[in-house]
Design a protein around this motif. Sequence first.
Motif, PDB file in Angstrom:
ATOM      1  N   LEU A 134       0.825  -1.207   0.000  1.00  0.00           N
ATOM      2  CA  LEU A 134       0.000   0.000   0.000  1.00  0.00           C
ATOM      3  C   LEU A 134       0.859   1.256   0.000  1.00  0.00           C
ATOM      4  N   GLN A 135       1.961   1.209   0.740  1.00  0.00           N
ATOM      5  CA  GLN A 135       2.828   2.389   0.815  1.00  0.00           C
ATOM      6  C   GLN A 135       3.586   2.663  -0.483  1.00  0.00           C
ATOM      7  N   ASN A 136       3.482   1.774  -1.440  1.00  0.00           N
ATOM      8  CA  ASN A 136       4.051   2.055  -2.763  1.00  0.00           C
ATOM      9  C   ASN A 136       3.214   3.058  -3.541  1.00  0.00           C
ATOM     10  N   VAL A 137       1.974   3.305  -3.085  1.00  0.00           N
ATOM     11  CA  VAL A 137       1.094   4.207  -3.844  1.00  0.00           C
ATOM     12  C   VAL A 137       0.501   5.343  -3.013  1.00  0.00           C
ATOM     13  N   VAL A 138       0.597   5.278  -1.669  1.00  0.00           N
ATOM     14  CA  VAL A 138       0.089   6.365  -0.825  1.00  0.00           C
ATOM     15  C   VAL A 138       1.086   6.658   0.293  1.00  0.00           C
ATOM     16  N   THR A 139       0.903   7.780   0.974  1.00  0.00           N
ATOM     17  CA  THR A 139       1.773   8.157   2.086  1.00  0.00           C
ATOM     18  C   THR A 139       1.489   7.303   3.318  1.00  0.00           C
ATOM     19  N   THR A 140       2.381   7.366   4.286  1.00  0.00           N
ATOM     20  CA  THR A 140       2.200   6.603   5.516  1.00  0.00           C
ATOM     21  C   THR A 140       0.910   6.997   6.229  1.00  0.00           C
ATOM     22  N   GLU A 141       0.676   8.289   6.368  1.00  0.00           N
ATOM     23  CA  GLU A 141      -0.537   8.737   7.063  1.00  0.00           C
ATOM     24  C   GLU A 141      -1.794   8.272   6.336  1.00  0.00           C
ATOM     25  N   LYS A 142      -1.781   8.331   5.013  1.00  0.00           N
ATOM     26  CA  LYS A 142      -2.934   7.872   4.243  1.00  0.00           C
ATOM     27  C   LYS A 142      -3.098   6.366   4.369  1.00  0.00           C
ATOM     28  N   ALA A 143      -1.987   5.631   4.365  1.00  0.00           N
ATOM     29  CA  ALA A 143      -2.048   4.175   4.514  1.00  0.00           C
ATOM     30  C   ALA A 143      -2.696   3.797   5.838  1.00  0.00           C
ATOM     31  N   VAL A 144      -2.296   4.461   6.909  1.00  0.00           N
ATOM     32  CA  VAL A 144      -2.875   4.182   8.224  1.00  0.00           C
ATOM     33  C   VAL A 144      -4.371   4.486   8.222  1.00  0.00           C
ATOM     34  N   GLU A 145      -4.744   5.598   7.617  1.00  0.00           N
ATOM     35  CA  GLU A 145      -6.169   5.945   7.532  1.00  0.00           C
ATOM     36  C   GLU A 145      -6.959   4.862   6.807  1.00  0.00           C
ATOM     37  N   LEU A 146      -6.425   4.406   5.678  1.00  0.00           N
ATOM     38  CA  LEU A 146      -7.124   3.415   4.870  1.00  0.00           C
ATOM     39  C   LEU A 146      -7.198   2.053   5.532  1.00  0.00           C
ATOM     40  N   LEU A 147      -6.258   1.784   6.439  1.00  0.00           N
ATOM     41  CA  LEU A 147      -6.233   0.502   7.138  1.00  0.00           C
ATOM     42  C   LEU A 147      -7.005   0.532   8.456  1.00  0.00           C
ATOM     43  N   THR A 148      -7.599   1.657   8.792  1.00  0.00           N
ATOM     44  CA  THR A 148      -8.318   1.749  10.070  1.00  0.00           C
ATOM     45  C   THR A 148      -9.779   2.177   9.924  1.00  0.00           C
ATOM     46  N   THR A 149     -10.138   2.867   8.854  1.00  0.00           N
ATOM     47  CA  THR A 149     -11.481   3.454   8.790  1.00  0.00           C
ATOM     48  C   THR A 149     -12.600   2.438   8.558  1.00  0.00           C
ATOM     49  N   ALA A 150     -12.265   1.243   8.065  1.00  0.00           N
ATOM     50  CA  ALA A 150     -13.318   0.249   7.815  1.00  0.00           C
ATOM     51  C   ALA A 150     -14.031  -0.162   9.097  1.00  0.00           C
ATOM     52  N   ARG A 151     -13.332  -0.082  10.205  1.00  0.00           N
ATOM     53  CA  ARG A 151     -13.914  -0.519  11.483  1.00  0.00           C
ATOM     54  C   ARG A 151     -15.238   0.206  11.760  1.00  0.00           C
TER      55      ARG A 151
END
Length: 419
Positions: A336-353
């Motif tokens: 995922l970090q190959n296409v988005v920033t670290t902060e964006k990656a964390v957001e995308l990996l947490t918001t589904a909850r």
Amino acid sequence: MNILVKSAKIIAPNSEYHLQTKDILIENGMISKIDASITPNNETKVISYDNLHVSEGWFDSSVSIGEPGHEERETIANGLQTAGLSGFTGIAVNPNGFPIADTNADIGFLKAKAFGKATDLHPIGALTIKSESVDLAELFDMKNAGAVAFGDYQKPVSNPNLLKIALQYAQNFDGLVLSFPQENKIAGKGIVNEEVNGTRLGLKGIPALAEELQIARDLYILEYTGGKLHIPTISTAKSVNLIKEAKKKGLDVSCSVAIHNLVLTDDSLVEFDTNYKVLPPLRTKTDTEALVNALNEGVIDFVTSDHNPLDTEQKKVEFDHAMYGTIGLESAFGALQNVVTTEKAVELLTTARKRFGLTSEGIKEGVKANITLFNPDETYTFSEKHILSTSKNSAFVGAELKGKAYGIIANNQVLIQEN
């Protein structure tokens, strides 16, 4: 158990500690203190790693586990271990075991098998009995047993009236309905993206239209019924536009994208490697660029590994006969970090909850510790030694990844990779 996380940079946009480097003291599963420097006592386990970052625990909205029925692919115990070591404190598990999870007893079995683990297992109940798209399953009973959503994994709701009834019925208990975006009559016998690469290789194609037509249908039905709809793993540029317009209308719709559909294209098919046979199929560079843009614009709500372990007998066969799927938990963050920033990656990996009706208290003093530990800057070539799953069908073997999870602290347990 008392744990001290030393010198960790906190990635938590909703926290007062966002982007600050702090020590975090966890006592009996609760975050008791966050400060610039905390001195541990003799009974405290100290966790310290190079370039250590922490965030709210990651959540994956689409994970398959073989058990029950296909334990040779993956057991619940090892699946949860793999998820935790890959940085996930919670996973939503698809109803594609044997039998299909379409009753409250099936949901209860999954919850019981996962009890006491560091990573939480949240079952998705089948939308229809045996996922056959004929009769609705016991949605309300499964909700009471712990199901967080309802959908038939990689199987579209072929009967539009059935989707209409499901959306109407689920509103009685705020249920989330999932609808896989593929019109099978358009897809036909296709197995890869219908484009130049598939034609060159002599492989039957699944046109983008098969996905887009189904999404358009589902959105019309949602506009009529109301309710909550989630469209998992979209893969085309036009799908993005359809969902964008639906959101502008105020429809309660969300969507996700599989990480492999973000970073891989059908150019990968040249070697006929069945690990690249996934559903929806790998599309073109134009599609991947549109999907990444949609992530950054907020049109796509979150990402998933769409982790689907399959044993050798399902993958080491002719391309036509291989099953769809790749594992992805272990490679999710780095890819995922190959296409988005670290902060964006964390957001995308947490918001589904939140979309799945689950709560998180974030990172602050006085709350239950549910955190992921990671190094966002480590670069490496993903290889079979990085695979923790029982099955080894990864589309990312040989890929250059950026970022690696150390593990998690959750449910008063520490689960950390040893190397």
